[in-house]
Write a protein that holds these residues in place. Structure first.
Motif, PDB file in Angstrom:
ATOM      1  N   VAL A  52       0.841  -1.198   0.000  1.00 62.11           N
ATOM      2  CA  VAL A  52       0.000   0.000   0.000  1.00 62.11           C
ATOM      3  C   VAL A  52       0.878   1.251   0.000  1.00 62.11           C
ATOM      4  O   VAL A  52       0.646   2.206  -0.758  1.00 62.11           O
ATOM      5  CB  VAL A  52      -0.952   0.009   1.215  1.00 62.11           C
ATOM      6  CG1 VAL A  52      -1.572   1.403   1.404  1.00 62.11           C
ATOM      7  CG2 VAL A  52      -2.051  -1.026   1.040  1.00 62.11           C
ATOM      8  N   LEU A  53       1.910   1.246   0.841  1.00 64.65           N
ATOM      9  CA  LEU A  53       2.818   2.398   0.896  1.00 64.65           C
ATOM     10  C   LEU A  53       3.631   2.535  -0.397  1.00 64.65           C
ATOM     11  O   LEU A  53       3.878   3.655  -0.859  1.00 64.65           O
ATOM     12  CB  LEU A  53       3.754   2.271   2.096  1.00 64.65           C
ATOM     13  CG  LEU A  53       3.069   2.256   3.473  1.00 64.65           C
ATOM     14  CD1 LEU A  53       4.102   2.120   4.580  1.00 64.65           C
ATOM     15  CD2 LEU A  53       2.228   3.513   3.681  1.00 64.65           C
ATOM     16  N   LYS A  54       4.023   1.400  -0.976  1.00 65.56           N
ATOM     17  CA  LYS A  54       4.786   1.443  -2.229  1.00 65.56           C
ATOM     18  C   LYS A  54       3.929   1.962  -3.378  1.00 65.56           C
ATOM     19  O   LYS A  54       4.384   2.774  -4.201  1.00 65.56           O
ATOM     20  CB  LYS A  54       5.327   0.051  -2.573  1.00 65.56           C
ATOM     21  CG  LYS A  54       6.500  -0.411  -1.725  1.00 65.56           C
ATOM     22  CD  LYS A  54       6.977  -1.789  -2.168  1.00 65.56           C
ATOM     23  CE  LYS A  54       8.149  -2.289  -1.340  1.00 65.56           C
ATOM     24  NZ  LYS A  54       9.353  -1.459  -1.524  1.00 65.56           N
ATOM     25  N   VAL A  55       2.681   1.491  -3.443  1.00 64.78           N
ATOM     26  CA  VAL A  55       1.781   1.913  -4.523  1.00 64.78           C
ATOM     27  C   VAL A  55       1.555   3.421  -4.481  1.00 64.78           C
ATOM     28  O   VAL A  55       1.403   4.081  -5.518  1.00 64.78           O
ATOM     29  CB  VAL A  55       0.445   1.142  -4.424  1.00 64.78           C
ATOM     30  CG1 VAL A  55      -0.629   1.792  -5.293  1.00 64.78           C
ATOM     31  CG2 VAL A  55       0.633  -0.308  -4.837  1.00 64.78           C
ATOM     32  N   VAL A  60       9.666   5.685   3.509  1.00 72.40           N
ATOM     33  CA  VAL A  60       9.613   5.246   4.902  1.00 72.40           C
ATOM     34  C   VAL A  60      11.019   5.184   5.482  1.00 72.40           C
ATOM     35  O   VAL A  60      11.953   4.715   4.830  1.00 72.40           O
ATOM     36  CB  VAL A  60       8.947   3.859   5.022  1.00 72.40           C
ATOM     37  CG1 VAL A  60       9.053   3.326   6.448  1.00 72.40           C
ATOM     38  CG2 VAL A  60       7.489   3.927   4.591  1.00 72.40           C
ATOM     39  N   GLU A  61      11.154   5.643   6.720  1.00 72.92           N
ATOM     40  CA  GLU A  61      12.407   5.499   7.460  1.00 72.92           C
ATOM     41  C   GLU A  61      12.086   4.885   8.828  1.00 72.92           C
ATOM     42  O   GLU A  61      11.139   5.295   9.496  1.00 72.92           O
ATOM     43  CB  GLU A  61      13.091   6.845   7.665  1.00 72.92           C
ATOM     44  CG  GLU A  61      14.404   6.737   8.450  1.00 72.92           C
ATOM     45  CD  GLU A  61      15.053   8.086   8.722  1.00 72.92           C
ATOM     46  OE1 GLU A  61      16.206   8.111   9.223  1.00 72.92           O
ATOM     47  OE2 GLU A  61      14.407   9.119   8.462  1.00 72.92           O
ATOM     48  N   LYS A 205       7.190  11.948   3.842  1.00 76.23           N
ATOM     49  CA  LYS A 205       7.994  10.884   4.436  1.00 76.23           C
ATOM     50  C   LYS A 205       7.369  10.406   5.734  1.00 76.23           C
ATOM     51  O   LYS A 205       6.956  11.204   6.571  1.00 76.23           O
ATOM     52  CB  LYS A 205       9.416  11.386   4.698  1.00 76.23           C
ATOM     53  CG  LYS A 205      10.356  10.335   5.267  1.00 76.23           C
ATOM     54  CD  LYS A 205      11.736  10.935   5.496  1.00 76.23           C
ATOM     55  CE  LYS A 205      12.697   9.919   6.094  1.00 76.23           C
ATOM     56  NZ  LYS A 205      14.045  10.509   6.318  1.00 76.23           N
ATOM     57  N   LEU A 206       7.297   9.081   5.899  1.00 75.39           N
ATOM     58  CA  LEU A 206       6.822   8.472   7.129  1.00 75.39           C
ATOM     59  C   LEU A 206       8.019   7.965   7.926  1.00 75.39           C
ATOM     60  O   LEU A 206       8.879   7.270   7.385  1.00 75.39           O
ATOM     61  CB  LEU A 206       5.882   7.304   6.826  1.00 75.39           C
ATOM     62  CG  LEU A 206       4.548   7.649   6.153  1.00 75.39           C
ATOM     63  CD1 LEU A 206       3.887   6.394   5.624  1.00 75.39           C
ATOM     64  CD2 LEU A 206       3.631   8.357   7.135  1.00 75.39           C
ATOM     65  N   THR A 207       8.068   8.293   9.207  1.00 79.39           N
ATOM     66  CA  THR A 207       9.172   7.855  10.059  1.00 79.39           C
ATOM     67  C   THR A 207       8.633   7.119  11.275  1.00 79.39           C
ATOM     68  O   THR A 207       7.718   7.603  11.950  1.00 79.39           O
ATOM     69  CB  THR A 207      10.019   9.048  10.537  1.00 79.39           C
ATOM     70  OG1 THR A 207      10.500   9.765   9.393  1.00 79.39           O
ATOM     71  CG2 THR A 207      11.208   8.576  11.359  1.00 79.39           C
ATOM     72  N   LEU A 208       9.193   5.942  11.526  1.00 81.95           N
ATOM     73  CA  LEU A 208       8.851   5.152  12.706  1.00 81.95           C
ATOM     74  C   LEU A 208      10.095   5.045  13.576  1.00 81.95           C
ATOM     75  O   LEU A 208      11.106   4.488  13.152  1.00 81.95           O
ATOM     76  CB  LEU A 208       8.371   3.754  12.295  1.00 81.95           C
ATOM     77  CG  LEU A 208       8.084   2.772  13.433  1.00 81.95           C
ATOM     78  CD1 LEU A 208       6.899   3.244  14.269  1.00 81.95           C
ATOM     79  CD2 LEU A 208       7.817   1.370  12.881  1.00 81.95           C
ATOM     80  N   THR A 209      10.024   5.567  14.795  1.00 82.45           N
ATOM     81  CA  THR A 209      11.141   5.495  15.733  1.00 82.45           C
ATOM     82  C   THR A 209      10.795   4.522  16.854  1.00 82.45           C
ATOM     83  O   THR A 209       9.783   4.691  17.546  1.00 82.45           O
ATOM     84  CB  THR A 209      11.459   6.873  16.334  1.00 82.45           C
ATOM     85  OG1 THR A 209      11.748   7.794  15.276  1.00 82.45           O
ATOM     86  CG2 THR A 209      12.673   6.789  17.254  1.00 82.45           C
ATOM     87  N   ILE A 210      11.639   3.502  17.000  1.00 78.91           N
ATOM     88  CA  ILE A 210      11.453   2.475  18.034  1.00 78.91           C
ATOM     89  C   ILE A 210      12.379   2.816  19.197  1.00 78.91           C
ATOM     90  O   ILE A 210      13.603   2.739  19.069  1.00 78.91           O
ATOM     91  CB  ILE A 210      11.775   1.076  17.485  1.00 78.91           C
ATOM     92  CG1 ILE A 210      10.939   0.784  16.231  1.00 78.91           C
ATOM     93  CG2 ILE A 210      11.543   0.011  18.558  1.00 78.91           C
ATOM     94  CD1 ILE A 210      11.393  -0.432  15.450  1.00 78.91           C
TER      95      ILE A 210
END
Length: 244
Positions: A52-55, A60-61, A205-210
């Motif tokens: 979905v994100l690729k389409v 993404v980071e 840009k979507l960023t996910l920080t763990i």
């Protein structure tokens, strides 16, 4: 360029995403009925979320995967910026987990049935006995490295800023003596704000920080409050300054 992207969303991206969603729901439901729910309830949705994100050409980071230990169960808690949080976490956390979700989401066509078959944890607040059933199911599910993801705000933000946390996720972590891992999501609100009238996707840009796990130091009300306060502080500190 903006209008070309909108035409692409209508003519290509939307039909592809609808087909992917239905296909994923069917595969997940059949797979969980016939086989391992932990496998079929995780890997098809991961592929779905990633595509979905690729389409939609959304970059993404991910930061901080090294903070997680192999084989350990966690209660992941995240801010809830928008609809694309689900795709970001499912597709890029790289951790087998269950969602803790509202009981009402069972009613979503295809998706609700697939969630039920894949043993997602529905929160039923219709009385103490129902809440106890939720915790009992979570206790059986969260072992052998299985984790859970919760949005403790309860719903998506209207402004991009974080709302107050509800205690449920932290009570679960306290009850099961599991570490809480804060997740900070940035960019999802800019991709599609909850207040958007036309639901156009904007390329951001979507960023996910763990973040590092927060381990229980005791058990009871004080531990619940500490886990909740520390998690809020950690997540908030890593938000884009415009949303702090």
């Amino acid at each position: 360029m903006k209008y070309i992207y909108r035409v692409y969303q209508i003519c290509i991206a939307l039909p592809v995403i609808i087909v992917l969603t239905i296909l994923t729901s069917v595969v997940t439901s059949i797979g969980c009925t016939l086989g391992n729910g932990h496998f079929w309830g995780y890997y098809p949705p991961v592929i779905w979320s990633t595509w979905v994100l690729k389409v939609l050409f959304l970059p993404v980071e991910v930061v901080g995967r090294e903070n997680l230990k192999h084989g350990e169960s966690y209660v992941f808690v995240s801010n809830h910026q928008g609809a694309f949080d689900i795709f970001l976490v499912f597709g890029h956390l790289h951790r087998n987990f269950k969602w803790m979700m509202k009981q009402q989401l069972r009613k979503i066509p295809f998706v609700g049935f697939a969630c039920e078959k894949s043993h997602q944890i529905f929160v039923d607040r219709r009385g103490p006995s129902k809440v106890k059933e939720t915790y009992d199911k979570a206790r059986l599910t969260l072992k052998n490295g299985m984790s859970v993801v919760v949005f403790p705000e309860g719903s998506r933000t209207y402004t991009g800023r974080m709302g107050a946390f509800k205690r449920g996720a932290f009570m679960l972590a306290d009850e099961l003596q599991l570490p809480v891992v804060p997740l900070t999501i940035n960019g999802s609100f800019d991709v599609m704000p909850r207040t958007s009238k036309w639901y156009w996707v904007r390329r951001r840009k979507l960023t996910l920080t763990i973040h590092a796990p927060i381990y229980p130091q005791s058990q009871g009300a004080d531990n619940v409050s500490r886990l909740m306060e520390e998690s809020f502080k950690v997540i908030h500190s890593d938000l884009d300054p415009s949303y702090q």
